[in-house]
Design a protein around this motif. Structure first.
Motif, mmCIF file in Angstrom:
data_model
loop_
_atom_site.group_PDB
_atom_site.id
_atom_site.type_symbol
_atom_site.label_atom_id
_atom_site.label_comp_id
_atom_site.label_asym_id
_atom_site.label_seq_id
_atom_site.Cartn_x
_atom_site.Cartn_y
_atom_site.Cartn_z
ATOM 1 N N TYR A 164 0.803 -1.213 0.000
ATOM 2 C CA TYR A 164 0.000 0.000 0.000
ATOM 3 C C TYR A 164 0.840 1.269 0.000
ATOM 4 O O TYR A 164 1.871 1.362 0.687
ATOM 5 C CB TYR A 164 -0.906 0.039 1.225
ATOM 6 C CG TYR A 164 -2.058 -0.934 1.146
ATOM 7 C CD1 TYR A 164 -1.904 -2.251 1.579
ATOM 8 C CD2 TYR A 164 -3.285 -0.556 0.618
ATOM 9 C CE1 TYR A 164 -2.940 -3.156 1.492
ATOM 10 C CE2 TYR A 164 -4.337 -1.449 0.533
ATOM 11 C CZ TYR A 164 -4.153 -2.744 0.968
ATOM 12 O OH TYR A 164 -5.180 -3.638 0.876
ATOM 13 N N GLY A 165 0.336 2.269 -0.743
ATOM 14 C CA GLY A 165 0.865 3.604 -0.592
ATOM 15 C C GLY A 165 0.421 4.184 0.733
ATOM 16 O O GLY A 165 -0.590 3.763 1.307
ATOM 17 N N MET A 166 1.189 5.160 1.221
ATOM 18 C CA MET A 166 0.903 5.756 2.513
ATOM 19 C C MET A 166 1.034 7.274 2.423
ATOM 20 O O MET A 166 1.733 7.812 1.557
ATOM 21 C CB MET A 166 1.862 5.231 3.581
ATOM 22 C CG MET A 166 1.736 3.733 3.863
ATOM 23 S SD MET A 166 0.163 3.266 4.604
ATOM 24 C CE MET A 166 0.253 4.112 6.183
ATOM 25 N N ASN A 167 0.363 7.931 3.342
ATOM 26 C CA ASN A 167 0.300 9.388 3.329
ATOM 27 C C ASN A 167 0.461 9.979 4.726
ATOM 28 O O ASN A 167 0.158 9.320 5.727
ATOM 29 C CB ASN A 167 -1.070 9.838 2.803
ATOM 30 C CG ASN A 167 -1.363 9.334 1.404
ATOM 31 O OD1 ASN A 167 -1.126 10.024 0.429
ATOM 32 N ND2 ASN A 167 -1.892 8.113 1.303
ATOM 33 N N TRP A 168 0.922 11.223 4.738
ATOM 34 C CA TRP A 168 0.851 12.048 5.942
ATOM 35 C C TRP A 168 -0.128 13.189 5.661
ATOM 36 O O TRP A 168 -0.068 13.813 4.606
ATOM 37 C CB TRP A 168 2.210 12.607 6.324
ATOM 38 C CG TRP A 168 3.160 11.597 6.902
ATOM 39 C CD1 TRP A 168 4.172 10.960 6.250
ATOM 40 C CD2 TRP A 168 3.165 11.105 8.252
ATOM 41 N NE1 TRP A 168 4.814 10.096 7.113
ATOM 42 C CE2 TRP A 168 4.221 10.180 8.340
ATOM 43 C CE3 TRP A 168 2.399 11.370 9.396
ATOM 44 C CZ2 TRP A 168 4.530 9.500 9.527
ATOM 45 C CZ3 TRP A 168 2.704 10.702 10.564
ATOM 46 C CH2 TRP A 168 3.758 9.781 10.628
ATOM 47 N N ILE A 169 -0.988 13.440 6.611
ATOM 48 C CA ILE A 169 -2.000 14.488 6.520
ATOM 49 C C ILE A 169 -1.967 15.212 7.850
ATOM 50 O O ILE A 169 -1.810 14.590 8.901
ATOM 51 C CB ILE A 169 -3.390 13.854 6.266
ATOM 52 C CG1 ILE A 169 -3.404 13.141 4.916
ATOM 53 C CG2 ILE A 169 -4.490 14.909 6.344
ATOM 54 C CD1 ILE A 169 -4.428 12.045 4.793
ATOM 55 N N ARG A 170 -2.118 16.535 7.833
ATOM 56 C CA ARG A 170 -2.058 17.269 9.082
ATOM 57 C C ARG A 170 -3.273 18.156 9.273
ATOM 58 O O ARG A 170 -3.999 18.463 8.324
ATOM 59 C CB ARG A 170 -0.782 18.101 9.162
ATOM 60 C CG ARG A 170 -0.699 19.259 8.169
ATOM 61 C CD ARG A 170 0.662 19.929 8.265
ATOM 62 N NE ARG A 170 0.786 21.060 7.363
ATOM 63 C CZ ARG A 170 1.895 21.788 7.210
ATOM 64 N NH1 ARG A 170 2.987 21.480 7.907
ATOM 65 N NH2 ARG A 170 1.915 22.809 6.371
ATOM 66 N N GLN A 171 -3.463 18.569 10.509
ATOM 67 C CA GLN A 171 -4.604 19.408 10.863
ATOM 68 C C GLN A 171 -4.157 20.391 11.944
ATOM 69 O O GLN A 171 -3.899 19.984 13.079
ATOM 70 C CB GLN A 171 -5.770 18.562 11.355
ATOM 71 C CG GLN A 171 -7.044 19.332 11.585
ATOM 72 C CD GLN A 171 -8.232 18.412 11.810
ATOM 73 O OE1 GLN A 171 -8.123 17.340 12.400
ATOM 74 N NE2 GLN A 171 -9.400 18.822 11.334
#
Lengths: 107, 118
Positions: free
Chosen positions: B32-39
């Motif tokens: 799987y591809g993976m991501n970083w997401i921020r808030q």
């Protein structure tokens, strides 16, 4: 970058009402739009993928529609647990972007 | 059960560096591809970076390009985000999320807080 504009910013409704949330893309993105729900102090949860495809475990009152630039998340008969923030997100371009969110609040 | 557990956050001074980790379990991480997401506090979601399953394809948001580096170790089922030249506007809750290129983010971690302040 593809800009996603969500409207309204806030929607005040009474439990039992049905609602539609809008997400408009700055260019055509086919059906590469996904919807997420984020409850207070929780991680986002995937609700709908590719504009209209349902997700296992998500209540059937949630549905999505649209293609091109205009998309809609519909909630049939809002329940108390649905009051949260909803985000759309596009995966059409390599610079993934989110809309600014629609807050669904109790009227 | 799919689980993503982030760590490595904290308080850091502007201009300094920090490295986040995300340990995955319950699925074949290397597929799987993976991501970083921020808030940011009280704000919406911002996608930060993507890495393909074999690390061949990497993309960054313009706001972090040149300062952040995403990487992964498939043998350790771990995703990383090396953050350098940190700014106050990088203050946020950072989530790792599973998602191949062009696909939705179907699983999210609980997030790890990064605060950039002197």
């Amino acid at each position: 970058n593809i800009v996603l504009t969500q409207s309204p910013a806030t929607l005040s409704v009474t439990p039992g009402e049905s609602v539609s949330l809008s997400c408009r893309a700055s260019q055509s993105i086919s059906t590469s739009i996904h919807w997420y729900q984020q409850k207070s102090n929780e991680s986002p949860r995937l609700l709908i993928k590719y504009a209209s495809q349902s997700i296992s475990g998500i209540p059937s009152r949630f549905s999505g529609s649209g293609s091109g630039t205009d998309f809609t998340l519909s909630i049939n008969r809002v329940e108390s647990e649905d009051f949260s923030i909803y985000y759309c997100q596009q995966s059409y371009s390599s610079l993934f972007t989110f809309g600014s969110g629609t807050k669904l609040e109790i009227k | 059960e799919v689980q993503l557990v982030e760590s490595g956050g904290g308080l850091v001074q502007p201009g300094r560096s920090l490295k986040l980790s995300c340990v995955a379990s319950g699925f074949t991480f290397s597929n799987y591809g993976m991501n970083w997401i921020r808030q940011a506090p009280g704000k919406g979601l911002e996608w930060v970076a993507y890495i393909s399953s074999g690390s061949s394809y990497i993309y960054y948001a313009e706001t972090v390009k040149g300062r952040f580096t995403i990487s992964r170790d498939n043998a350790k089922n771990t995703l990383y985000l090396q953050m350098t030249s940190l700014r106050s506007e990088d203050t946020a809750l950072y989530y790792c999320a599973r998602g191949n290129y062009g696909s939705p983010f179907d699983y999210w971690g609980q997030g790890v807080m990064v605060t950039v302040s002197s």
